[in-house]
Design a protein around this motif. Structure first.
Motif, short mmCIF file in Angstrom:
data_model
loop_
_atom_site.label_atom_id
_atom_site.label_comp_id
_atom_site.label_asym_id
_atom_site.label_seq_id
_atom_site.Cartn_x
_atom_site.Cartn_y
_atom_site.Cartn_z
N ASN A 85 0.83 -1.21 0.00
CA ASN A 85 0.00 0.00 0.00
C ASN A 85 0.86 1.26 0.00
O ASN A 85 0.62 2.20 -0.75
CB ASN A 85 -0.93 -0.02 1.21
CG ASN A 85 -1.74 1.26 1.33
OD1 ASN A 85 -2.53 1.59 0.47
ND2 ASN A 85 -1.51 2.00 2.39
N ASN A 86 1.90 1.27 0.84
CA ASN A 86 2.77 2.46 0.93
C ASN A 86 3.55 2.68 -0.36
O ASN A 86 3.71 3.83 -0.81
CB ASN A 86 3.74 2.31 2.11
CG ASN A 86 3.04 2.45 3.44
OD1 ASN A 86 2.03 3.15 3.54
ND2 ASN A 86 3.54 1.77 4.46
N ASP A 300 -13.26 -7.80 -7.47
CA ASP A 300 -13.82 -6.90 -6.46
C ASP A 300 -13.17 -7.12 -5.10
O ASP A 300 -12.96 -6.17 -4.33
CB ASP A 300 -15.34 -7.12 -6.34
CG ASP A 300 -16.09 -6.38 -7.45
OD1 ASP A 300 -15.43 -5.78 -8.31
OD2 ASP A 300 -17.34 -6.41 -7.45
N GLN A 301 -12.86 -8.39 -4.79
CA GLN A 301 -12.25 -8.68 -3.49
C GLN A 301 -10.86 -8.03 -3.37
O GLN A 301 -10.54 -7.43 -2.33
CB GLN A 301 -12.12 -10.21 -3.31
CG GLN A 301 -13.41 -10.91 -2.98
CD GLN A 301 -14.29 -11.12 -4.22
OE1 GLN A 301 -13.88 -10.82 -5.34
NE2 GLN A 301 -15.49 -11.65 -4.00
N ASP A 302 -10.06 -8.10 -4.44
CA ASP A 302 -8.73 -7.46 -4.42
C ASP A 302 -8.84 -5.94 -4.30
O ASP A 302 -8.09 -5.29 -3.57
CB ASP A 302 -7.94 -7.81 -5.68
CG ASP A 302 -7.44 -9.25 -5.67
OD1 ASP A 302 -7.38 -9.84 -4.58
OD2 ASP A 302 -7.12 -9.79 -6.76
N LEU A 303 -9.79 -5.37 -5.04
CA LEU A 303 -9.98 -3.91 -5.02
C LEU A 303 -10.47 -3.46 -3.65
O LEU A 303 -10.03 -2.42 -3.13
CB LEU A 303 -10.99 -3.50 -6.10
CG LEU A 303 -10.53 -3.71 -7.54
CD1 LEU A 303 -11.70 -3.55 -8.50
CD2 LEU A 303 -9.42 -2.74 -7.91
N LEU A 304 -11.37 -4.23 -3.05
CA LEU A 304 -11.90 -3.89 -1.72
C LEU A 304 -10.77 -3.92 -0.70
O LEU A 304 -10.66 -3.01 0.13
CB LEU A 304 -13.02 -4.86 -1.34
CG LEU A 304 -13.67 -4.64 0.03
CD1 LEU A 304 -14.30 -3.26 0.12
CD2 LEU A 304 -14.73 -5.71 0.30
N VAL A 309 -7.27 -1.05 3.16
CA VAL A 309 -5.94 -0.74 3.71
C VAL A 309 -5.62 0.75 3.53
O VAL A 309 -5.16 1.42 4.45
CB VAL A 309 -4.86 -1.61 3.05
CG1 VAL A 309 -3.47 -1.18 3.50
CG2 VAL A 309 -5.08 -3.07 3.40
N HIS A 310 -5.90 1.26 2.34
CA HIS A 310 -5.61 2.68 2.04
C HIS A 310 -6.42 3.62 2.94
O HIS A 310 -5.86 4.55 3.54
CB HIS A 310 -5.92 2.95 0.57
CG HIS A 310 -5.79 4.40 0.19
ND1 HIS A 310 -4.59 4.98 -0.16
CD2 HIS A 310 -6.71 5.39 0.12
CE1 HIS A 310 -4.78 6.26 -0.42
NE2 HIS A 310 -6.05 6.53 -0.27
N PHE A 315 -7.15 7.58 7.24
CA PHE A 315 -7.97 8.18 8.29
C PHE A 315 -7.64 7.62 9.68
O PHE A 315 -8.43 7.76 10.62
CB PHE A 315 -9.45 8.00 7.96
CG PHE A 315 -9.88 8.80 6.77
CD1 PHE A 315 -10.12 10.16 6.87
CD2 PHE A 315 -10.00 8.22 5.52
CE1 PHE A 315 -10.48 10.91 5.77
CE2 PHE A 315 -10.37 8.96 4.40
CZ PHE A 315 -10.62 10.31 4.53
N GLN A 316 -6.48 6.94 9.78
CA GLN A 316 -5.92 6.50 11.06
C GLN A 316 -6.94 5.75 11.91
O GLN A 316 -7.17 6.06 13.08
CB GLN A 316 -5.38 7.72 11.82
CG GLN A 316 -4.31 8.47 11.05
CD GLN A 316 -4.04 9.85 11.60
OE1 GLN A 316 -4.37 10.16 12.74
NE2 GLN A 316 -3.43 10.69 10.79
N SER A 317 -7.58 4.76 11.31
CA SER A 317 -8.59 3.99 12.01
C SER A 317 -7.94 2.90 12.87
O SER A 317 -7.00 2.23 12.44
CB SER A 317 -9.55 3.34 11.02
OG SER A 317 -10.42 2.45 11.68
N ASP A 318 -8.50 2.74 14.09
CA ASP A 318 -8.03 1.66 14.97
C ASP A 318 -9.19 0.72 15.32
O ASP A 318 -9.10 -0.04 16.28
CB ASP A 318 -7.42 2.24 16.25
CG ASP A 318 -8.40 3.15 16.99
OD1 ASP A 318 -9.54 3.34 16.50
OD2 ASP A 318 -8.03 3.65 18.07
N ALA A 319 -10.29 0.78 14.54
CA ALA A 319 -11.45 -0.07 14.81
C ALA A 319 -11.06 -1.54 14.66
O ALA A 319 -10.39 -1.93 13.71
CB ALA A 319 -12.59 0.28 13.87
#
Length: 599
Positions: A85-86, A300-304, A309-310, A315-319
Motif C-alpha cells: 500500500n505504501n 472486487d475482493q482485491d480492489l476492496l 488498507v488505504h 484516516f488513522q482507524s483503529d477499529a
C-alpha cells in the motif's frame, strides 16, 4: 531503483524464496511499473511467467515489459499488504490500481502551548500539537469545531500567553471576552489549570467519547444545583442538552456499540467505487467514497482489500471490527472482515452500499453530461436557426479599421463548438480604399470561399457575419458570385441589441437571451473581433515605427519594413552599428539612416 533490495531477471524467477513479501517489476528504463504482495514470492511471481496460467491480455502486456524483479521479504502477509500500500501510494506504478483521490483533508489541531488553541488546518506538523482527523469534509469538521466552541470557553487568538508575558501585562482582553466566549487568560482572569479542564473535555469530543463529556456537564450541573447556584446549573443543563442533541442527530445504532469500520464496493468494467463509513459510539463520524481505476482486471475482493488498507491508513482507524458487503477469501493473517446478515450491522453495510451506488450513478451522469454537452449546444443552435445540418464547422468574419488606416479583416473557425486556431485567417483589404465595411466584407468573404473551392477543402455548416444587415448583404453578394448562396446557411449578429438576422428578413430571429446557442454565437463573434483588433493593432504599431524611417530622405516603405523585420524595433535600429546597417541595406542607405538617427 532500490539497490539494497535483491534483484532478479525474469528468467531467474524460480530462484525467489518461498516466503511472504513484496515484489516490484521494473521496465528497461528502470521505471517501476507494478508492485504486488505475496504469501509465497516464488509461486506468485512465477505465475506471471507461466504460459499455461491463462492470464489476461493486459497482464501479458505488462509481463512483456518486465526487465528486472526486486523483492522485499517481510514477516507476514499482513506486513506485505501494508508495504504494498505504501509503495503504490508513493510511486503510483502504471499497472497498479489507481486510487483517484489526491486531495488534502482538513484536521483539527490541539496546540502544544500555554492555554492551548484548537483550530483547523490541512498541514500536519507533529511538533505543533495533537491532530484529530482527517475529516472527510470541511462541513463535518466545522460542525465539531462549532460544538466545541459552543460548549467551552476556548481562546481563538494567536497570542503567546506565557506566564511571564501575562504577568508583565502585555495583553488586553478582546471582544470575545466581552461576549462571554473567552474568560480572558491574557489578562490573568483565568488560570491555566481551570482552562485545561475545558481542553480535556474538548479532547474527549474530538476523540468521539461524547459520554465522558456528557458526564462532565451532568456532574457540574448537579454540583451547582446542590450549592443553590441555579443560574450556573441552568447554563450546564443547556450545554448538556446541546451535546445530547448533537449525539442524537449523529446516532445511527446503539451508542454502546464498539467502533466499527464499514466498507461497500460496487464496480463496472473499468472502475470500482468503495464507500467507507466510520462508526464511533453509534454515530457516523466519517463518510468517504473513493474511485479505483482497474488496470489488470482485478477482482472486487482485491480492489476492496486495497481500498480498506488505504482508507484505514489515511484516516488513522483503529477499529477492531470491519464490516463489508463481499466475502474476501484468503485474507492476510491479522485481518478479519465480516459480512453481516441481519440486524443493525447489516443496515450499516446497506447504507454504505447505497452511498457507493449513489457515487457511481453521479459519476455516470456527469460523464454523460460532459460527453453530450458539446452536441447539446450544437443541437440547440441547429434547432434555433432551423438548420438542415448540425453546425459542427462554423466560420465568422469581422472587419477592423480606424479612420480607414490599415483596413483588415479576420476569419475565425470553430469546430465542434471549440476554436480551431490553426484555421484562423487574417486579410489585408486590397480592393477597397477608405473605411467601407460593406465592400471590405464582400471582398474577404469572396476571397475565403473562392480559395476553398479552388483547393477543394470542406465548406462550413454555418457562416456568421459580425455586423448588421449591410454587412450581411455584402457577404451574401459574395456568395452569390461564387454560386454558394443557399448552399451554406449565413447569419448576421447586430452589435447593438445582439440580434440574429437571416438574409432578407425584416425581423430578427427570436433566440432566448440566456440560451447556450446564443452564447456560442457571441463567443465566436467576440473571438473574431479580438483576432481582427490584434492584427490591426500590430499593423498600426509597425506603421508608426515605419514612419520614423520613411521620413528620412531616400528611405522608402520596403527598406523600412526590411529594417524592422530584421531589428524588430526602432530602438534596436538606433543602437545598431553602422557596419550592421551597411550589411543589411547597403552603404548609401545606411549612411542616410545613421546620419538621421545620430545627427
Amino acid at each position: 531503483m532500490d539497490m539494497l533490495s535483491p534483484s532478479y531477471l525474469p528468467a531467474e524467477h524460480h530462484q525467489l524464496p518461498d516466503l511472504p513479501g513484496v515484489y516490484r517489476y521494473y521496465n528497461k528504463e528502470g521505471k517501476l511499473i507494478y508492485v504486488g504482495k505475496a504469501k509465497n514470492l516464488k509461486k506468485r511471481v512465477g505465475s506471471y511467467f507461466n504460459k499455461n496460467s491463462g492470464i489476461n491480455q493486459k497482464t501479458r502486456r505488462m509481463v512483456r515489459e518486465i526487465q528486472t524483479i526486486e523483492i522485499t521479504i517481510v514477516n507476514s502477509e499482513f506486513d506485505a499488504l501494508l508495504l504494498e500500500n505504501n509503495l503504490i501510494k508513493k510511486a503510483q506504478p502504471r499497472y497498479n490500481v489507481l486510487l483517484k483521490d489526491d486531495k488534502t483533508y482538513p484536521y483539527l489541531v490541539l496546540t502544544n502551548e500555554h492555554f492551548p488553541r484548537i483550530y483547523p488546518t490541512r498541514r500536519v506538523i507533529p511538533s505543533r500539537g495533537t491532530y484529530f482527523g482527517p475529516f472527510a469534509s470541511v462541513k463535518a469538521m466545522n460542525n465539531v469545531l462549532d460544538l466545541i466552541l459552543s460548549l467551552f470557553t476556548i481562546r481563538t487568538c494567536k497570542l503567546d500567553l506565557s506566564p511571564e508575558k501575562i504577568a508583565a501585562d502585555k495583553f488586553k482582553v478582546c471582544l470575545e471576552y466581552h461576549l462571554g466566549n473567552c474568560k480572558g487568560p491574557c489578562e490573568g482572569h483565568q488560570d491555566e489549570k481551570s482552562y485545561r479542564y475545558d481542553i480535556e473535555q474538548a479532547k474527549n469530543i474530538l476523540k468521539g467519547n461524547l459520554g465522558v463529556a456528557k458526564s462532565y456537564f451532568k456532574e457540574n450541573m448537579q454540583a451547582a444545583a446542590a450549592s443553590l447556584d441555579y443560574e450556573q446549573a441552568h447554563l450546564f443543563k443547556e450545554k448538556l442538552d446541546l451535546l445530547e442533541k448533537y449525539q442524537a442527530k449523529s446516532l445511527v445504532i446503539n451508542p454502546n456499540t464498539d467502533s466499527l469500520d464499514v466498507f461497500a464496493i460496487v464496480s463496472d468494467e473499468k472502475f470500482a467505487f468503495v464507500n467507507y463509513l466510520r462508526i464511533k459510539n453509534g454515530a457516523i463520524t466519517l463518510s468517504k467514497t473513493v474511485e479505483l481505476k482497474k488496470r489488470l482486471d482485478e477482482s472486487d475482493q482485491d480492489l476492496l482489500l486495497t481500498a480498506v488498507v488505504h482508507l484505514r491508513d489515511q484516516f488513522q482507524s483503529d477499529a477492531k471490527e470491519v464490516l463489508v458487503n463481499k466475502d474476501c477469501e484468503d485474507l492476510p493473517e491479522g485481518m478479519v472482515f465480516t459480512v453481516p446478515k441481519i440486524g443493525d450491522k447489516r443496515k450499516l453495510v446497506e447504507l454504505s452500499l447505497k452511498n457507493a451506488l449513489y457515487y457511481k450513478k453521479e459519476k455516470a451522469l456527469l460523464a454523460g453530461e460532459n460527453k453530450n454537452k458539446k452536441n447539446r449546444v450544437l443541437l440547440q443552435l441547429q434547432q434555433d436557426l432551423s438548420l438542415r445540418e448540425l453546425p459542427k464547422h462554423i466560420e465568422c468574419f469581422d472587419n477592423s479599421n480606424i479612420q480607414g488606416s490599415h483596413p483588415v479583416a479576420s476569419m475565425v473557425c470553430f469546430m465542434d463548438g471549440k476554436p480551431a486556431k490553426k484555421e484562423y485567417r487574417h486579410y489585408h483589404i486590397k480592393t477597397v480604399t477608405g473605411p467601407n465595411d460593406f465592400a471590405s466584407m464582400e471582398e474577404v468573404v469572396q476571397r475565403r470561399y473562392k480559395r476553398i473551392l479552388e483547393e477543394g477543402t470542406s465548406l462550413p455548416n454555418l457562416i456568421v457575419i459580425d455586423g448588421g444587415k449591410g454587412q450581411l448583404s455584402s457577404a451574401v453578394a459574395a456568395l452569390r458570385d461564387l454560386d454558394l448562396y443557399g448552399k451554406i446557411p449565413i447569419i448576421g449578429i447586430a452589435k447593438r441589441l445582439e440580434e440574429i438576422y437571416f438574409p432578407g428578413d425584416q425581423y430578427p430571429v427570436f433566440i432566448d437571451k440566456k440560451s447556450e446557442s446564443l452564447r456560442l454565437i457571441q463567443r465566436i463573434r467576440d473571438e473574431a473581433h479580438r483576432f481582427a483588433i490584434t492584427f490591426h493593432r500590430n499593423l498600426r504599431s509597425k506603421g508608426a515605427l515605419g514612419s520614423q524611417l520613411t521620413h528620412i530622405e531616400g528611405i522608402g516603405e520596403s527598406t523600412a519594413q526590411k529594417l524592422l523585420k530584421h531589428f524588430k524595433s526602432f530602438k534596436n535600429i538606433e543602437s545598431a552599428s553602422r557596419e550592421s546597417l551597411v550589411e543589411l541595406v547597403g552603404k548609401d542607405k545606411a549612411e542616410k539612416i545613421f546620419s538621421a538617427i545620430h545627427p
